[in-house]
Scaffold this motif. Sequence first.
Motif, mmCIF file in Angstrom:
data_model
loop_
_atom_site.group_PDB
_atom_site.id
_atom_site.type_symbol
_atom_site.label_atom_id
_atom_site.label_comp_id
_atom_site.label_asym_id
_atom_site.label_seq_id
_atom_site.Cartn_x
_atom_site.Cartn_y
_atom_site.Cartn_z
ATOM 1 N N ASP A 64 0.835 -1.192 0.000
ATOM 2 C CA ASP A 64 0.000 0.000 0.000
ATOM 3 C C ASP A 64 0.875 1.250 0.000
ATOM 4 N N ASP A 65 1.963 1.238 0.787
ATOM 5 C CA ASP A 65 2.888 2.368 0.794
ATOM 6 C C ASP A 65 3.516 2.561 -0.579
ATOM 7 N N ARG A 67 2.316 1.597 -3.442
ATOM 8 C CA ARG A 67 1.275 2.001 -4.385
ATOM 9 C C ARG A 67 1.010 3.498 -4.287
ATOM 10 N N ARG A 68 1.036 4.026 -3.085
ATOM 11 C CA ARG A 68 0.779 5.450 -2.899
ATOM 12 C C ARG A 68 1.897 6.309 -3.473
ATOM 13 N N GLU A 72 0.932 6.129 -11.397
ATOM 14 C CA GLU A 72 0.243 5.152 -12.235
ATOM 15 C C GLU A 72 0.872 5.150 -13.627
#
Length: 169
Positions: A64-65, A67-68, A72
């Motif tokens: 999650d870290d 991904r943030r 993209e």
Amino acid sequence: MSYSDDAFTLGRRVATPLPGVFDGAVSGLSAGGALSRLREPAAQQNRLEAERAAVLTRLYELRDDARRVREESSRRFVDDWDELVAEVGAALGVGRTAAGSAVHRGLDLRERCPRLFELFAAGKVSLPLVREVLRHPLRCSMSRSRRPSMSGSPRGSQPAVGSRCRCGR
């Protein structure tokens, strides 16, 4: 024959010796000793399941870290959740549904029911009990809008907003 059938009635016998690794530890047990000994691996299994849940939540946290932070990319063909579940499934040797459920269960234990997680980690509660508690949303935190009616409770009241769940949150 199914596993619910009575093995005594079916006439099943034990003729094959135990594997060598169990020979000394198990072969000399009495019936009472065998029942007592069953508790130890059950508690150890519960502790290992809790550790697996902890590792899964840590992996989710790391992903999650990342991904943030990551921008993209149009070259990305698999989303982050699918990638995580595929990796977990491969590591555990299970399918997508079991892997996803394991990650969600770990997150629920960590975030919704930390006291239950502590009991699980100590080997005091079993995985089936954990699943049952997590299956019932009133036993852990819920948003106000998703709380079902509690018509069976005194005065038909609903749980107070901000009330603590049974697992300590």
